[in-house]
Design a protein around this motif. Structure first.
Motif, short mmCIF file in Angstrom:
data_model
loop_
_atom_site.label_atom_id
_atom_site.label_comp_id
_atom_site.label_asym_id
_atom_site.label_seq_id
_atom_site.Cartn_x
_atom_site.Cartn_y
_atom_site.Cartn_z
N TYR A 293 0.81 -1.21 0.00
CA TYR A 293 0.00 0.00 0.00
C TYR A 293 0.85 1.26 0.00
CZ TYR A 293 -3.80 -3.17 0.37
OH TYR A 293 -4.67 -4.18 0.09
N ALA A 294 2.06 1.20 0.59
CA ALA A 294 2.94 2.37 0.53
C ALA A 294 3.40 2.58 -0.91
CB ALA A 294 4.14 2.18 1.45
N GLY A 295 3.70 1.50 -1.60
CA GLY A 295 4.19 1.61 -2.98
C GLY A 295 3.09 2.03 -3.93
N GLY A 296 1.89 1.62 -3.64
CA GLY A 296 0.78 1.94 -4.54
C GLY A 296 0.11 0.67 -4.99
N MET A 297 -1.17 0.55 -4.64
CA MET A 297 -1.93 -0.63 -4.97
C MET A 297 -2.00 -0.78 -6.49
SD MET A 297 -5.59 -1.13 -3.23
CE MET A 297 -5.37 0.33 -2.26
N GLY A 298 -1.51 -1.87 -7.01
CA GLY A 298 -1.60 -2.07 -8.45
C GLY A 298 -0.34 -1.68 -9.20
N LEU B 252 2.12 4.72 10.01
CA LEU B 252 2.36 5.04 8.59
C LEU B 252 1.25 4.45 7.72
CD1 LEU B 252 4.51 6.13 6.50
CD2 LEU B 252 5.31 3.77 6.34
N LEU B 253 0.91 3.18 7.98
CA LEU B 253 -0.13 2.52 7.16
C LEU B 253 -1.46 3.27 7.29
CD1 LEU B 253 -0.94 0.13 5.38
CD2 LEU B 253 -1.50 -1.13 7.44
N ILE B 254 -1.82 3.65 8.51
CA ILE B 254 -3.09 4.36 8.71
C ILE B 254 -3.04 5.71 7.99
CG2 ILE B 254 -4.66 5.36 10.43
CD1 ILE B 254 -3.63 3.24 12.39
N PHE C 106 -4.64 9.66 3.98
CA PHE C 106 -4.26 10.86 3.23
C PHE C 106 -3.68 10.60 1.86
CE2 PHE C 106 -3.95 11.99 7.77
CZ PHE C 106 -4.99 12.91 7.78
N ARG C 107 -3.19 9.41 1.58
CA ARG C 107 -2.68 9.15 0.25
C ARG C 107 -2.95 7.70 -0.11
NH1 ARG C 107 0.31 11.59 -3.76
NH2 ARG C 107 1.28 10.04 -5.08
N THR C 108 -4.24 7.41 -0.31
CA THR C 108 -4.67 6.03 -0.53
C THR C 108 -3.92 5.39 -1.69
OG1 THR C 108 -6.80 6.92 0.06
CG2 THR C 108 -6.74 4.63 -0.62
N GLU C 109 -3.52 6.21 -2.68
CA GLU C 109 -2.90 5.62 -3.87
C GLU C 109 -1.42 5.29 -3.66
OE1 GLU C 109 -3.88 8.64 -3.42
OE2 GLU C 109 -2.72 10.11 -4.52
N GLY C 110 -0.85 5.56 -2.48
CA GLY C 110 0.54 5.22 -2.23
C GLY C 110 1.49 6.12 -3.02
N ILE C 111 2.73 5.69 -3.13
CA ILE C 111 3.73 6.54 -3.79
C ILE C 111 3.46 6.61 -5.30
CG2 ILE C 111 6.19 6.85 -4.29
CD1 ILE C 111 6.71 5.14 -1.75
N MET C 112 3.21 5.46 -5.89
CA MET C 112 3.17 5.40 -7.35
C MET C 112 1.74 5.43 -7.92
SD MET C 112 6.26 5.19 -8.60
CE MET C 112 5.95 4.62 -10.27
N GLY C 113 0.73 5.32 -7.07
CA GLY C 113 -0.61 5.18 -7.62
C GLY C 113 -0.67 3.88 -8.40
N MET C 114 -1.15 3.93 -9.63
CA MET C 114 -1.17 2.71 -10.45
C MET C 114 -0.15 2.79 -11.57
SD MET C 114 -5.16 1.87 -10.66
CE MET C 114 -6.09 1.47 -9.19
N ARG C 115 0.72 3.80 -11.51
CA ARG C 115 1.68 3.97 -12.61
C ARG C 115 2.78 2.92 -12.51
NH1 ARG C 115 0.88 9.16 -10.82
NH2 ARG C 115 2.76 9.02 -9.56
N GLU C 116 3.41 2.67 -13.65
CA GLU C 116 4.55 1.77 -13.68
C GLU C 116 5.75 2.51 -14.26
OE1 GLU C 116 4.85 -1.04 -12.40
OE2 GLU C 116 2.89 -2.02 -12.35
N ALA C 117 6.94 2.11 -13.83
CA ALA C 117 8.15 2.67 -14.44
C ALA C 117 8.25 2.15 -15.87
CB ALA C 117 9.37 2.26 -13.63
N LYS C 118 8.86 2.94 -16.76
CA LYS C 118 9.07 2.56 -18.17
C LYS C 118 9.66 1.17 -18.29
CE LYS C 118 8.47 5.56 -21.71
NZ LYS C 118 8.77 6.98 -21.40
#
Lengths: 302, 343, 258
Positions: free
Chosen positions: B259-264, B314-316, B321-333
């Motif tokens: 969840y910190a990294g971003g779900m998905g 941190l998890l709470i 405040f930032r449900t999408e985590g760091i990356m949201g659903m984006r991926e690195a190239k």
């Protein structure tokens, strides 16, 4: 070695079932009203046990161990359990009420982790188990083939009294009617002028108080408390709620007593089976009757 | 015709491998043994977080007992290498020798065993709508400890000891790379899109002709397989497998990574697994160095126990405040396979 | 005219509430069939029964002569019945093209291992699916947004995307649940043209529910009017539109709006 379904196992099972029932009710009520598995609910029970422990040492100086002290300690455990439950709702669950459900579930895990780790890290409490004091001198009686102590009586009486009170509240009082309305349809309830958030908060309060009471009973009955003691009983109580039909109050009670008797009986047979029986029950329920014994099939809104 | 961009990830992995290996050589000695353990552990947590992400982030289910599958992998592979085959500790060296090859097979068998267990608990719960998987996996994660405590053959409460140290930087990097490629290829295939659609809207997915039960179970079993592989690697890194390593709380750490990294986001899971493993070590060292002080009559020591308290908060906070985590659903190239453009 | 979909004595109860009562009707192959009725008259329930989300309390459903009562929804889709929803159910975080490719998935032959290893046969099939999806996207004028996340599309485009996605499952029968809901008159006019094109170009039968009278009367070749779960009239829209029972039950209350 006790034989299967001896009177003693049934007495022990009813005792354990009473504790499960008090925990399961909080799970099932919260689930019924906000569709959230409150993973921290088992920790409210643990907090109740610690609150009872603290209350004992606070009041023992003035009151000798006995029924009065049990009553006072019970009230403290229930108040603390209710307060913690309401606070978790206010700060962790309420802000996420209209976000995707997964967020609340993950937050519940976070709350559970926080409580467990905080209790074991906080120096006055610490990770090691503590013996629970004798709040009441133990008296044993022999009833037929079974040994029954006054603790058994307390467990059963406290659970029965609380459950009766809850049933009357939900069935007969205006507050109970409002609770049922909110669990049916939050939006419609709001339009009828019901303070939905107030009802949800009240549900957490009741659930927390019941879990706190269960914490005291567990401390009394199995006199060893520790910060992680809530995980497994919480889980088993939840399974009991699923067995009875999640969201259904009589179902939670029924499921809890079945679970208690199944566990003590299986335990007498084999300790590993005793630990695992809850999950065997869960798998069977999910395969055979996912709605639980008393649950009704609800139509998904499409 | 464009080329398939697979090699880019391979090149990145090779660069990572070569640089870390050079830095860890005795002659260079920038990364000592302590750091190498943390790096190896990070790589194993990359597998755990990325595979839990497949279940929770991609397929949209909610599993809580990921470490339970790691336990299955650890004990099965450990039993094969240590108790059944009694493999000797490997000689230091870069090359893959016979025993190392057997070790790798044992790891895969551990993964398959974890996948089978995953099927047994996944099928009854995933057939239904709702949160039954959460309760089932939570229960499984706890019950596996009880079971392991009671099997004398694998050491009972003492744990499985004397596992040969087969998990080296080389073998761990190899497995981690292969699993990342596997997960990436899965997600960016028709099967992966079927899983994603379940997360987005299960009912619509079913009405697009997707057998949702099948794909939920498939995602779950593949995730469990990967966790089993990670567990096997961890056991052969730490040279022991102990019931207390697995359970609800260790699983929750992996959950935080996802969840910190971003779900998905696979990228987010990899990034979070690395940074949180390093952060955990850093905080441990830092907290150990805080001197104790007195409040009233009480001696207060802020110890490493508080690291996990911080993580829970941190998890709470992430969820609030930032449900999408760091990356949201984006991926690195690096992790996106470019599709062939039509000429 | 042979019946593509045949419903026989279908009833459905929610608890004691009768949502659909003893429906018997045929949807002939190749027509645009309309089911109309006021809110709460059992229209969406009928669709949920046909697409397998509910199992009828009594009665049977036949599709192409085979019984499909009680089949799981995805099986019914694979058998050739696709549908859209009144309140859109789009895969919001997926791109437009991926929304469509999900619907093509069940026809994909590449197995799990072929896909994981990205073997040539897999790559070829992916390219084919992609080309198919692009064709649909162009037909529904979504090509500018093909790679955007679907949740960022305007409402009208989402409605088109849902129809395109339903068609991607290669159906023989498409169920459209209030396709004009929330559309302005211009969009509704475009939609009528689109529905006819869909029927002609994809050779599908269209079964739609609406309470937008103009759309139904213009586009449908056969209509059935229901109220409180009971059939009031059925037949040619021009005839049905003059039926006094229909005027009273339905148009009497709503006719002025249209």
């Amino acid at each position: 070695m006790a034989e299967l379904f001896s009177l003693q196992q049934i007495v022990n099972g009813l005792q354990l079932g009473s504790i499960y029932a008090l925990i399961a009710l909080g799970y099932t009520m919260v689930y019924g009203i906000v569709r959230l598995i409150n993973f921290a609910h088992g920790d409210f029970y643990m907090i109740g046990a610690y609150a009872a422990y603290a209350a004992f040492f606070l009041f023992n100086a003035y009151i000798a161990p006995g029924n009065v002290l049990v009553f006072i300690v019970l009230i403290v455990a229930m108040l603390v359990g209710a307060a913690v439950a309401m606070l978790s709702n206010k700060f962790a669950y309420k802000p996420l009420r209209y976000k995707p459900k997964l967020s609340s579930l993950v937050t519940a895990i976070g709350v559970s982790m926080f409580i467990e780790y905080f209790f074991s890290a906080f120096p006055p409490i610490g990770p090691s188990p503590r013996g629970f004091p004798e709040v009441l001198p133990k008296v044993m009686w022999t009833m037929g083939s079974a040994q029954v102590s006054n603790y058994v009586v307390i467990d059963l009486v406290v659970a029965a009294a609380l459950m009766t009170g809850l049933t009357l509240l939900v069935q007969k009082s205006p507050l109970g009617r409002a609770m049922r309305a909110v669990s049916q349809d939050k939006d419609a309830a709001k339009l009828m002028g019901i303070n939905v958030e107030g009802i949800i908060s009240f549900t957490f309060l009741i659930g927390g108080a019941f879990a706190g009471a269960a914490g005291l009973l567990a401390g009394l009955t199995y006199p060893r408390i520790m910060p992680y003691m809530g995980i497994l009983p919480g889980l088993k109580a939840f399974i009991a709620a699923v067995l009875g039909g999640i969201g259904n109050i009589p179902g939670a009670m029924l499921g809890a007593y079945i679970m208690g008797i199944a566990e003590t009986t299986a335990n007498a047979y084999n300790s590993l089976l005793g630990e695992g029986i809850a999950f065997v029950i869960l798998i069977l329920v999910l395969l055979v009757r996912p709605t639980g014994i008393l649950g009704e099939k609800t139509a998904d809104k499409i | 015709m464009g080329t398939i961009k697979l090699p880019r990830l391979l090149i990145a992995a090779l660069i990572f491998y070569v640089v870390v290996t050079i830095l860890s050589l005795d002659q260079v000695h920038i990364l000592n043994g302590y750091f190498m353990v943390i790096i190896n552990r990070s790589l194993i947590f990359v597998i755990l977080a990325a595979s839990l992400n497949l279940i929770n982030g991609i397929t949209g289910q909610f599993s809580l007992g990921h470490m339970g599958f790691a336990a299955v992998g650890a004990y099965v592979s450990g039993t094969i290498t240590t108790l059944v085959l009694k493999l000797p500790a490997p000689q230091p060296g870069f090359w893959i020798t016979g025993p190392i090859f057997i070790f790798m097979i044992a790891i895969v068998i551990g993964g398959i065993a974890a996948g089978l267990v995953g099927f047994l608990i996944g099928f009854p719960s995933l057939r239904l709508k709702g949160d039954y998987l959460a309760i089932m996996t939570l229960g499984f994660g706890e019950i596996i400890r009880t079971i392991l405590n009671n099997i004398d053959y694998v050491g009972g409460p003492r744990g499985l000891l004397g596992i040969p140290k087969f998990s080296t930087f080389t073998t761990i990097t190899l497995f981690t790379f292969l699993i990342i490629v596997l997960l990436r290829n899965l997600v960016q295939s028709s099967h992966g899109r079927a899983m994603l659609s379940i997360r987005e809207n299960e009912l619509a997915s079913e009405l697009c002709g997707i057998d949702t039960t099948r794909y939920k179970v498939m995602g779950f079993v593949i995730g469990a397989f990967c966790a089993g592989v990670a567990g096997g690697l961890l056991a052969h890194l730490l040279q022991l497998a102990h019931p207390t390593q697995y359970g609800f709380l260790p699983s929750a750490l992996v959950l935080i990574m996802v969840y910190a990294g971003g779900m998905g986001s696979m990228t987010g899971s990899i990034f979070a697994a690395f940074s949180l493993t390093f952060l955990t070590e850093g905080l441990r060292v830092a907290f150990d160095n805080i001197p104790s002080f007195r409040i009233g009559t009480m001696d207060v020591r802020i110890g490493t126990e508080w690291v996990m308290v911080i993580y829970a908060i941190l998890l709470i906070l992430i969820m609030l405040f930032r449900t999408e985590g760091i990356m949201g659903m984006r991926e690195a190239k690096l992790l996106i396979i470019e599709e062939k453009k039509k000429k | 005219m042979s019946a593509l979909l045949s419903i026989q004595g279908m009833s459905h109860y929610f608890g004691g509430l009768k949502a659909v009562s003893d429906f018997t009707f045929d949807v002939p192959e190749g027509v645009i069939y309309g089911l109309i009725g006021p809110n709460g008259s059992g229209k969406t329930t009928t669709f949920n029964l046909i697409s397998g989300l509910y199992t009828p309390t009594t009665g049977k459903i036949f599709f192409q002569g085979k019984e499909i009562t009680g089949h799981r929804p995805f099986r019914i889709v694979q058998g050739g019945i696709a549908r859209t929803f009144q309140n859109l159910r789009i895969f919001g975080n997926l791109s437009v093209i991926d929304n469509i490719r999900v619907a093509r998935h069940y026809t994909v032959k590449s197995g799990l291992f072929t896909s994981l290893l990205r073997l040539p046969s897999f790559l070829q099939e992916e390219a084919d699916v992609r080309e198919d999806a692009m064709q649909l996207i162009r037909m529904f004028h979504l090509e500018d947004r093909a790679h955007d996340q679907a949740k960022n599309l305007p409402y009208g485009a989402l409605r088109r995307l849902e129809i395109a996605r339903a068609l991607a499952t290669k159906p023989k029968l498409v169920l459209l649940d209030e396709p004009a809901a929330g559309m302005n008159p211009k969009e509704t006019d475009d939609l009528m043209g689109l529905i006819r094109r869909v029927r002609d170009e994809f050779k599908v039968t269209v079964f739609l529910i609406e309470h937008h009278m103009k759309l139904v009367m213009n586009v449908c070749e056969r209509v059935k009017v229901i109220d409180f779960g009971e059939t009031i009239a059925e037949g040619d829209p021009k005839v049905v539109g003059k039926d006094p029972k229909v005027l009273e039950a339905y148009l009497g209350k709503r006719g002025a709006e249209c």
